[in-house]
Design a protein around this motif. Structure first.
Motif, PDB file in Angstrom:
ATOM      1  N   THR A  42       0.831  -1.201   0.000  1.00  0.00           N
ATOM      2  CA  THR A  42       0.000   0.000   0.000  1.00  0.00           C
ATOM      3  C   THR A  42       0.865   1.249   0.000  1.00  0.00           C
ATOM      4  N   LEU A  43       1.903   1.281   0.815  1.00  0.00           N
ATOM      5  CA  LEU A  43       2.795   2.437   0.858  1.00  0.00           C
ATOM      6  C   LEU A  43       3.540   2.610  -0.463  1.00  0.00           C
ATOM      7  N   TYR A  44       3.982   1.507  -1.052  1.00  0.00           N
ATOM      8  CA  TYR A  44       4.677   1.563  -2.333  1.00  0.00           C
ATOM      9  C   TYR A  44       3.755   2.106  -3.425  1.00  0.00           C
ATOM     10  N   LEU A  45       2.528   1.611  -3.479  1.00  0.00           N
ATOM     11  CA  LEU A  45       1.587   2.071  -4.499  1.00  0.00           C
ATOM     12  C   LEU A  45       1.220   3.538  -4.304  1.00  0.00           C
ATOM     13  N   ARG A  46       1.110   3.989  -3.066  1.00  0.00           N
ATOM     14  CA  ARG A  46       0.842   5.405  -2.807  1.00  0.00           C
ATOM     15  C   ARG A  46       1.995   6.254  -3.326  1.00  0.00           C
ATOM     16  N   GLN A  47       3.213   5.828  -3.044  1.00  0.00           N
ATOM     17  CA  GLN A  47       4.394   6.552  -3.501  1.00  0.00           C
ATOM     18  C   GLN A  47       4.435   6.621  -5.023  1.00  0.00           C
ATOM     19  N   GLN A  48       4.180   5.506  -5.677  1.00  0.00           N
ATOM     20  CA  GLN A  48       4.190   5.481  -7.140  1.00  0.00           C
ATOM     21  C   GLN A  48       3.103   6.382  -7.721  1.00  0.00           C
ATOM     22  N   THR A  49       1.925   6.358  -7.121  1.00  0.00           N
ATOM     23  CA  THR A  49       0.814   7.176  -7.611  1.00  0.00           C
ATOM     24  C   THR A  49       1.124   8.653  -7.468  1.00  0.00           C
ATOM     25  N   MET A  50       1.609   9.067  -6.298  1.00  0.00           N
ATOM     26  CA  MET A  50       1.932  10.482  -6.082  1.00  0.00           C
ATOM     27  C   MET A  50       3.040  10.949  -7.030  1.00  0.00           C
ATOM     28  N   ALA A  51       4.056  10.123  -7.213  1.00  0.00           N
ATOM     29  CA  ALA A  51       5.149  10.490  -8.112  1.00  0.00           C
ATOM     30  C   ALA A  51       4.637  10.617  -9.548  1.00  0.00           C
ATOM     31  N   HIS A  52       3.747   9.730  -9.950  1.00  0.00           N
ATOM     32  CA  HIS A  52       3.189   9.812 -11.299  1.00  0.00           C
ATOM     33  C   HIS A  52       2.360  11.085 -11.472  1.00  0.00           C
ATOM     34  N   TRP A  53       1.592  11.458 -10.462  1.00  0.00           N
ATOM     35  CA  TRP A  53       0.806  12.695 -10.541  1.00  0.00           C
ATOM     36  C   TRP A  53       1.715  13.913 -10.666  1.00  0.00           C
ATOM     37  N   TRP A 107      11.317  11.553  -7.995  1.00  0.00           N
ATOM     38  CA  TRP A 107      11.782  10.698  -6.907  1.00  0.00           C
ATOM     39  C   TRP A 107      10.962  10.949  -5.661  1.00  0.00           C
ATOM     40  N   PRO A 108      10.947   9.976  -4.746  1.00  0.00           N
ATOM     41  CA  PRO A 108      10.328  10.239  -3.447  1.00  0.00           C
ATOM     42  C   PRO A 108      11.144  11.267  -2.684  1.00  0.00           C
ATOM     43  N   GLU A 109      10.598  11.748  -1.599  1.00  0.00           N
ATOM     44  CA  GLU A 109      11.285  12.771  -0.803  1.00  0.00           C
ATOM     45  C   GLU A 109      12.702  12.311  -0.478  1.00  0.00           C
ATOM     46  N   GLY A 110      13.663  13.173  -0.692  1.00  0.00           N
ATOM     47  CA  GLY A 110      15.061  12.831  -0.504  1.00  0.00           C
ATOM     48  C   GLY A 110      15.788  12.682  -1.828  1.00  0.00           C
ATOM     49  N   GLY A 111      15.068  12.290  -2.868  1.00  0.00           N
ATOM     50  CA  GLY A 111      15.636  12.211  -4.205  1.00  0.00           C
ATOM     51  C   GLY A 111      16.747  11.193  -4.371  1.00  0.00           C
ATOM     52  N   GLN A 112      16.757  10.148  -3.594  1.00  0.00           N
ATOM     53  CA  GLN A 112      17.805   9.126  -3.663  1.00  0.00           C
ATOM     54  C   GLN A 112      17.312   7.905  -4.424  1.00  0.00           C
ATOM     55  N   GLY A 113      18.230   7.223  -5.084  1.00  0.00           N
ATOM     56  CA  GLY A 113      17.919   5.938  -5.702  1.00  0.00           C
ATOM     57  C   GLY A 113      17.181   6.045  -7.012  1.00  0.00           C
ATOM     58  N   GLU A 114      16.433   5.012  -7.302  1.00  0.00           N
ATOM     59  CA  GLU A 114      15.697   4.913  -8.556  1.00  0.00           C
ATOM     60  C   GLU A 114      14.480   5.824  -8.539  1.00  0.00           C
ATOM     61  N   ALA A 115      14.184   6.421  -9.688  1.00  0.00           N
ATOM     62  CA  ALA A 115      13.022   7.305  -9.797  1.00  0.00           C
ATOM     63  C   ALA A 115      11.743   6.515  -9.556  1.00  0.00           C
ATOM     64  N   ALA A 116      10.787   7.158  -8.875  1.00  0.00           N
ATOM     65  CA  ALA A 116       9.509   6.511  -8.595  1.00  0.00           C
ATOM     66  C   ALA A 116       8.580   6.592  -9.800  1.00  0.00           C
ATOM     67  N   ALA A 117       8.797   7.583 -10.668  1.00  0.00           N
ATOM     68  CA  ALA A 117       7.959   7.719 -11.861  1.00  0.00           C
ATOM     69  C   ALA A 117       8.771   8.318 -12.989  1.00  0.00           C
ATOM     70  N   MET A 118       8.442   7.903 -14.212  1.00  0.00           N
ATOM     71  CA  MET A 118       9.056   8.483 -15.401  1.00  0.00           C
ATOM     72  C   MET A 118       7.968   8.656 -16.448  1.00  0.00           C
ATOM     73  N   VAL A 119       7.865   9.862 -16.981  1.00  0.00           N
ATOM     74  CA  VAL A 119       6.874  10.166 -18.013  1.00  0.00           C
ATOM     75  C   VAL A 119       7.613  10.800 -19.181  1.00  0.00           C
TER      76      VAL A 119
END
Length: 126
Positions: A42-53, A107-119
């Motif tokens: 659930t937390l992962y999907l929320r993060q992905q959804t917010m990043a996509h928006w 990216w999620p807050e902090g901007g580290q690692g792999e991007a949460a969304a790419m458009v």
């Protein structure tokens, strides 16, 4: 003193109780793991959804921007759901001279690692 014969037992033996407790503990551990996985998903999907928006909002801004919008790369942060989402977009040439390909990464807050969304969007130079 005469004791009654122990032909018939009443109740459970210690071994039966231990086996029942072992089975119950396995079931309880499995239930806790399953609920933990559901919470993580659930937390992962929320993060992905917010990043996509955030990425889609940035894409709309790019598509509606006036002439001269393109730059090699631009970055910033966007506020979404009380969190700061770092984003970056880069502009690339396409085989069509009047079109540009714009890749937006969030990216999620902090901007580290792999991007949460790419458009990816395409925009004319005009």
């Amino acid at each position: 003193m005469n004791l009654p014969p122990r032909d018939r037992q009443k109740g459970f033996t210690l071994m039966e109780i231990l086996i029942a407790l072992a089975v119950l503990s396995i079931v309880a551990i499995t239930a806790v793991r399953a609920s933990g996985n559901a919470i993580n998903n659930t937390l992962y999907l929320r993060q992905q959804t917010m990043a996509h928006w955030v990425a889609m909002n940035k894409a709309a801004e790019i598509l509606l921007a006036p002439a001269g919008w393109e730059r090699e790369e631009n970055s910033g942060t966007a506020l979404m759901a009380d969190d700061q989402w770092p984003w970056r977009f880069s502009v690339h040439d396409t085989p069509e001279a009047q079109m540009r390909r714009v890749e937006i990464l969030v990216w999620p807050e902090g901007g580290q690692g792999e991007a949460a969304a790419m458009v990816t969007v395409y925009r004319s130079r005009r």
